[in-house]
Design an enzyme around this catalytic site. Structure first.
Site, PDB file in Angstrom:
ATOM      1  NE  ARG A  94      -4.027   0.238   1.857  1.00 31.12           N
ATOM      2  CZ  ARG A  94      -4.956   0.712   2.697  1.00 31.12           C
ATOM      3  NH1 ARG A  94      -5.036   0.240   3.934  1.00 31.12           N
ATOM      4  NH2 ARG A  94      -5.783   1.663   2.321  1.00 31.12           N
ATOM      5  CG  ASP A 239      -3.494   6.759   6.521  1.00 29.73           C
ATOM      6  OD1 ASP A 239      -4.564   7.346   6.791  1.00 29.73           O
ATOM      7  OD2 ASP A 239      -3.344   5.528   6.625  1.00 29.73           O
TER       8      ASP A 239
HETATM    9  O1  MRU Z   1      -7.577   2.516   4.302  1.00 26.83           O
HETATM   10  P1  MRU Z   1      -7.334   2.393   5.773  1.00 26.83           P
HETATM   11  O2  MRU Z   1      -8.456   1.773   6.516  1.00 26.83           O
HETATM   12  O3  MRU Z   1      -6.001   1.750   6.060  1.00 26.83           O
HETATM   13  O4  MRU Z   1      -7.228   3.900   6.274  1.00 26.83           O
HETATM   14  C1  MRU Z   1      -6.980   4.144   7.626  1.00 26.83           C
HETATM   15  C2  MRU Z   1      -7.022   5.568   7.970  1.00 26.83           C
HETATM   16  O5  MRU Z   1      -7.132   6.440   7.143  1.00 26.83           O
HETATM   17  C3  MRU Z   1      -6.797   5.902   9.419  1.00 26.83           C
HETATM   18  O6  MRU Z   1      -7.528   7.040   9.788  1.00 26.83           O
HETATM   19  C4  MRU Z   1      -5.315   6.181   9.631  1.00 26.83           C
HETATM   20  O7  MRU Z   1      -4.546   5.107   9.172  1.00 26.83           O
HETATM   21  C5  MRU Z   1      -4.992   6.426  11.046  1.00 26.83           C
HETATM   22  S1  MRU Z   1      -5.060   4.931  11.973  1.00 26.83           S
HETATM   23  C6  MRU Z   1      -4.484   5.176  13.527  1.00 26.83           C
END
Ligand code: MRU
Length: 347
Positions: A94, A239
């Protein structure tokens, strides 16, 4: 990957000695099932397929992916080459959460195929340390951030930044948990978080299990609740945070931040230091993952969109630092974050 059913208390991931078991978040909230991964390829697949998700959890899972691969290839003459392939495969899983690359780099720095200890048990120890440090960082963020939430606050959150998105406790949800642990009467407004429904499926599940008052809304209701005075603060995870404080988080976060700014509602970002990417001066270069059209046109085996329509599915957006009231990390709280203030946290 082998799957096994488990009804015990929720643990996002666990180390068994020769494999990592990941709670399959695709099946929540209906089923609690762990997926056993005994190779870097299995962990990379699990990250790509959303078995495990959330920036810190992805990083910790990748560290275990390196550790299981190190055990798998130990003693082979081509172990070094196999590990380079593993690092690359995990890194390709990812693109947006920088915690993934942070964890892989940290594991790679400790690996040496010529040294039996650094090729095996040191890798396991480092992955376990990354996991423990993530929980500790979340606890520290909780302690710092809880002071920002007044007793009785109605707090809106987007996506899932809870225990499921980390090795435990959570970032944004960790701050809420810490405030509740201090005795504050916090209630949470949960954005459902289209298209993958991390809010409705995961955040709501975590909060209901713990008895923290939670109200689910569709993303499009957030502005109305802010306009009617029903939201006292917003708190989200991240992220990737650029050096100037621009913050990539789940798609829709930017919209929530603009609305919060318009209504004078504080907008907080809680994230560990491993989410800060000092190599990027601002958010414009943060890679935004584009996911499959099927996530927008339906969910699981349900399909509701008109066939043949074009679809976009950017999974993240970038909230400019100017919209962030404060950044909460384990190193402290930065109000009105900017390049200088974030740089001051480096040491
Ligand atoms: O696509 P995802 O579910 O991995 O996205 C996660 C998010 O955007 C969260 O808000 C982010 O990773 C913060 S988690 C502590």
């Amino acid at each position: 990957m082998d799957a096994e059913t488990d009804t015990a208390a929720v643990v996002t991931m666990r180390w068994t000695g020769d494999a990592v078991e990941l709670l399959d978040q695709r099946l929540l909230p209906e089923q609690v099932v762990y997926v056993r991964c005994a190779s870097a390829a299995a962990v990379a697949d699990a990250i790509r397929d959303m078995v495990v998700r959330g920036a810190p959890a992805i990083g910790v899972a990748a560290a275990f992916g390196v550790a299981v691969e190190a055990l798998r290839v130990q003693g082979r003459p081509d172990a070094g080459v196999a590990m380079e392939e593993a690092f690359a495969r995990l890194a390709a899983s990812r693109p947006t959460a920088v915690n993934l690359f942070w964890a892989i780099d940290r594991m790679r720095a400790g690996y040496d195929p010529q040294d039996p200890r650094r090729a095996t048990e040191a890798m396991v120890a480092e992955a376990l340390a990354i996991m423990e440090q993530d929980v500790a960082a979340n606890r520290a963020m909780g302690a710092h951030g809880a002071a920002l939430l007044p007793d009785g606050a109605r707090v809106l959150t987007h996506c899932n930044a809870g225990a499921l998105a980390t090795a435990g406790w959570g970032t944004a949800l960790g701050v809420i948990r810490s405030a509740v642990a201090q005795g504050k009467a916090i209630s949470v407004i949960v954005d459902e978080t289209r298209p993958y429904l991390q809010g409705a499926r995961l955040t709501a599940w975590e909060l209901v299990r713990e008895g923290i008052p939670a109200t689910l809304i569709t993303d499009s209701m957030a502005g109305h609740l802010m306009a009617t005075g029903e939201v006292d603060a917003v708190i989200v995870g991240a992220d990737r945070i650029a050096a100037n404080g621009d913050t990539a988080n789940k798609i829709g976060t930017y919209m929530v931040a603009v609305l919060a700014g318009h209504h004078g509602i504080p907008f907080y970002v809680a994230a560990p230091w491993s989410t800060v990417d000092l190599a990027l001066p601002d958010g414009s270069a943060i890679p935004i993952e584009e996911r499959s059209a099927e996530e927008v046109t339906g969910f699981r085996d349900q399909h509701w969109a008109a066939g043949g329509v074009a679809v976009r599915n950017p999974a993240f957006d970038v909230t400019p630092a100017a919209l962030v009231t404060a950044l909460i990390t384990e190193r402290g709280v930065v109000h009105a974050p900017d390049t200088a203030q974030i740089a001051a946290l480096i040491d």
